[in-house]
Design an enzyme around this catalytic site. Structure first.
Site, PDB file in Angstrom:
ATOM      1  N   GLU A 191      -3.834  14.560 -23.841  1.00  0.00           N
ATOM      2  CA  GLU A 191      -3.907  16.081 -24.087  1.00  0.00           C
ATOM      3  C   GLU A 191      -2.335  16.615 -23.722  1.00  0.00           C
ATOM      4  O   GLU A 191      -1.563  15.819 -24.039  1.00  0.00           O
ATOM      5  CB  GLU A 191      -4.743  16.722 -23.100  1.00  0.00           C
ATOM      6  N   MET A 192      -2.254  17.805 -23.271  1.00  0.00           N
ATOM      7  CA  MET A 192      -0.683  18.326 -23.225  1.00  0.00           C
ATOM      8  C   MET A 192      -0.327  18.983 -22.049  1.00  0.00           C
ATOM      9  O   MET A 192       0.803  19.831 -22.336  1.00  0.00           O
ATOM     10  CB  MET A 192      -0.608  19.133 -24.702  1.00  0.00           C
ATOM     11  N   GLU A 193      -1.004  18.987 -21.030  1.00  0.00           N
ATOM     12  CA  GLU A 193      -0.534  19.776 -19.868  1.00  0.00           C
ATOM     13  C   GLU A 193      -0.742  19.320 -18.499  1.00  0.00           C
ATOM     14  O   GLU A 193       0.040  19.523 -17.727  1.00  0.00           O
ATOM     15  CB  GLU A 193      -1.670  21.199 -19.762  1.00  0.00           C
TER      16      GLU A 193
ATOM     17  N   HIS B 113       5.154  37.536 -16.114  1.00  0.00           N
ATOM     18  CA  HIS B 113       3.797  37.220 -17.191  1.00  0.00           C
ATOM     19  C   HIS B 113       2.511  37.594 -16.821  1.00  0.00           C
ATOM     20  O   HIS B 113       1.651  37.335 -17.533  1.00  0.00           O
ATOM     21  CB  HIS B 113       4.218  35.782 -17.468  1.00  0.00           C
TER      22      HIS B 113
ATOM     23  N   ARG C 279       0.897  39.477 -22.977  1.00  0.00           N
ATOM     24  CA  ARG C 279       1.065  38.731 -24.178  1.00  0.00           C
ATOM     25  C   ARG C 279      -0.590  38.157 -24.708  1.00  0.00           C
ATOM     26  O   ARG C 279      -0.800  37.149 -25.202  1.00  0.00           O
ATOM     27  CB  ARG C 279       1.725  37.615 -23.895  1.00  0.00           C
TER      28      ARG C 279
ATOM     29  N   ARG D  89      -7.635  22.372 -14.652  1.00  0.00           N
ATOM     30  CA  ARG D  89      -7.399  22.839 -16.117  1.00  0.00           C
ATOM     31  C   ARG D  89      -8.803  22.318 -16.614  1.00  0.00           C
ATOM     32  O   ARG D  89      -9.317  21.226 -16.442  1.00  0.00           O
ATOM     33  CB  ARG D  89      -6.080  21.938 -16.558  1.00  0.00           C
ATOM     34  N   VAL D  90      -9.386  23.091 -17.802  1.00  0.00           N
ATOM     35  CA  VAL D  90     -10.541  22.767 -18.240  1.00  0.00           C
ATOM     36  C   VAL D  90      -9.955  22.694 -19.870  1.00  0.00           C
ATOM     37  O   VAL D  90      -9.616  23.992 -20.194  1.00  0.00           O
ATOM     38  CB  VAL D  90     -11.676  23.570 -17.938  1.00  0.00           C
ATOM     39  N   GLY D  91      -9.985  21.727 -20.522  1.00  0.00           N
ATOM     40  CA  GLY D  91      -9.411  21.879 -21.682  1.00  0.00           C
ATOM     41  C   GLY D  91     -10.364  20.676 -22.756  1.00  0.00           C
ATOM     42  O   GLY D  91     -11.370  20.085 -22.328  1.00  0.00           O
ATOM     43  N   SER D  92      -9.402  20.469 -23.697  1.00  0.00           N
ATOM     44  CA  SER D  92      -9.914  19.350 -24.600  1.00  0.00           C
ATOM     45  C   SER D  92      -8.929  18.079 -24.746  1.00  0.00           C
ATOM     46  O   SER D  92      -7.745  18.445 -24.631  1.00  0.00           O
ATOM     47  CB  SER D  92     -10.384  19.977 -25.994  1.00  0.00           C
TER      48      SER D  92
ATOM     49  N   ARG E 266     -10.845  31.273 -24.612  1.00  0.00           N
ATOM     50  CA  ARG E 266     -11.844  30.374 -23.817  1.00  0.00           C
ATOM     51  C   ARG E 266     -11.952  31.232 -22.326  1.00  0.00           C
ATOM     52  O   ARG E 266     -13.149  30.883 -21.643  1.00  0.00           O
ATOM     53  CB  ARG E 266     -11.398  29.143 -23.787  1.00  0.00           C
TER      54      ARG E 266
ATOM     55  N   ARG F 223     -17.505  21.893 -30.477  1.00  0.00           N
ATOM     56  CA  ARG F 223     -16.348  22.181 -29.405  1.00  0.00           C
ATOM     57  C   ARG F 223     -17.042  23.033 -28.226  1.00  0.00           C
ATOM     58  O   ARG F 223     -16.949  22.949 -27.341  1.00  0.00           O
ATOM     59  CB  ARG F 223     -15.099  22.726 -29.896  1.00  0.00           C
TER      60      ARG F 223
ATOM     61  N   SER G  85     -12.426  16.237 -27.931  1.00  0.00           N
ATOM     62  CA  SER G  85     -12.829  16.928 -29.099  1.00  0.00           C
ATOM     63  C   SER G  85     -12.420  16.190 -30.182  1.00  0.00           C
ATOM     64  O   SER G  85     -12.490  16.682 -31.522  1.00  0.00           O
ATOM     65  CB  SER G  85     -11.864  18.203 -29.245  1.00  0.00           C
ATOM     66  N   ASP G  86     -11.492  15.136 -30.123  1.00  0.00           N
ATOM     67  CA  ASP G  86     -10.864  14.356 -31.245  1.00  0.00           C
ATOM     68  C   ASP G  86     -10.969  13.072 -30.805  1.00  0.00           C
ATOM     69  O   ASP G  86     -10.897  12.553 -29.567  1.00  0.00           O
ATOM     70  CB  ASP G  86      -9.525  14.867 -31.632  1.00  0.00           C
TER      71      ASP G  86
ATOM     72  N   GLY H 167      -6.568  26.182 -21.861  1.00  0.00           N
ATOM     73  CA  GLY H 167      -5.365  26.442 -22.483  1.00  0.00           C
ATOM     74  C   GLY H 167      -5.700  28.014 -23.295  1.00  0.00           C
ATOM     75  O   GLY H 167      -4.678  28.752 -23.238  1.00  0.00           O
TER      76      GLY H 167
HETATM   77  N1  HPA Z   1      -3.549  15.281 -29.005  1.00  0.00           N
HETATM   78  C1  HPA Z   1      -3.278  15.888 -27.956  1.00  0.00           C
HETATM   79  N2  HPA Z   1      -3.712  16.959 -27.407  1.00  0.00           N
HETATM   80  C2  HPA Z   1      -5.242  17.219 -27.892  1.00  0.00           C
HETATM   81  C3  HPA Z   1      -5.741  16.290 -28.782  1.00  0.00           C
HETATM   82  C4  HPA Z   1      -4.801  15.141 -29.330  1.00  0.00           C
HETATM   83  O1  HPA Z   1      -5.172  14.552 -30.312  1.00  0.00           O
HETATM   84  N3  HPA Z   1      -7.054  16.632 -28.873  1.00  0.00           N
HETATM   85  C5  HPA Z   1      -7.121  17.651 -28.137  1.00  0.00           C
HETATM   86  N4  HPA Z   1      -5.904  17.811 -27.421  1.00  0.00           N
END
Ligand code: HPA
Length: 235
Positions: A180-182, A5, A44, A88-91, A25, A218, A204-205, A21
């Site tokens: 978050e997710m990671e 990859h 990809r 990791r740098v994210g939201s 970015r 953002r 971000s939320d 992610g």
């Molecule tokens: N849930 C999961 N991951 C996220 C969210 C969320 O509300 N906002 C940014 N990443």
């Protein structure tokens, strides 16, 4: 030889790599903050770059969303490209009521609803934690700058759209400050390869107030977090 990859030469990455992610970015970080930048991989469209920040070599590469994608790219970076510090740098979505949109969150540990780490750990619960020394370095810099940063436990979910009210209450009751997710996958993968990992996020939320940042807002908050993270890493 390259990995399935990543189509970069073996010495293409710096020892320290930021991991957003979103590959765009990664491009934004490389173009905005790094000097002498080379795009080292684009398989990809998962873009990776290497350059310098304040004279020190730094790479930045997109990971995609979710633990399977993040663990795939971070594993190849560690195993084949010798990356030793992965940030990791994210939201994230705020779970802790006092967090505001654009606040910065550093994850010292990550709980998860994913099965990935259990599969690597004979069905047992792995304690997915940031690397203490990397965390310490960044927190020392944050304290020195008197930057407003929340440090706490986060929750890495497999399902962006599965946050029922009961789950929010449970996360709050267990002291989790954001979702978050990671991170949980990244922390376990880094432990396996004896690398250092950390996660730095902007809110971000808010799962508490149901507020969401628009794309322009953002970006502004994200840039502030990236600069703080890069300065901490080279401090
Ligand atoms: N849930 C999961 N991951 C996220 C969210 C969320 O509300 N906002 C940014 N990443």
């Amino acid at each position: 030889m390259t990995t399935p990859h990543i189509n970069a030469p073996r010495d293409a990455f710096a020892a320290t790599c930021l991991l957003p992610g979103d590959p765009l970015r990664a491009k934004f970080i490389a173009e905005t903050f790094l000097e002498d930048v080379t795009c080292v991989t684009s398989v990809r469209n998962m873009l990776g770059f290497t350059g310098h920040y304040k004279g020190q070599p730094i790479s930045v590469m997109g990971t995609g969303m979710g633990m399977p994608s993040c663990v795939l790219y971070s594993t190849e970076l560690m195993e084949f490209y010798g990356v030793q510090r992965l940030v990791r740098v994210g939201s994230c979505g705020a779970v802790e009521p006092s967090l505001r949109l654009n606040d910065i969150v550093i994850a010292h540990a990550a709980s998860t609803d994913s099965n990935m780490n259990r599969k690597h750990f004979a069905g047992m619960d792995y304690s997915a934690a940031a690397s203490p020394r990397l965390l310490q370095r960044v927190l020392n810099y944050v304290d020195q700058q008197k930057a407003n940063v929340a440090v706490g436990q986060i929750f890495s979910t497999d399902n962006f759209y599965s946050a029922p009210v009961e789950q929010l209450k449970l996360l709050q009751a267990m002291g989790i400050i954001a979702v978050e997710m990671e991170a949980a996958g990244l922390y376990a993968a880094a432990a396996k390869y004896k690398a250092q990992a950390l996660t730095v996020l902007t809110v971000s939320d808010s799962l508490v107030t149901d507020e969401h940042l628009d794309a322009a807002a953002r970006e502004a908050g994200f840039s502030q977090m990236i600069e703080l993270t890069l300065d901490a890493l080279v401090s």
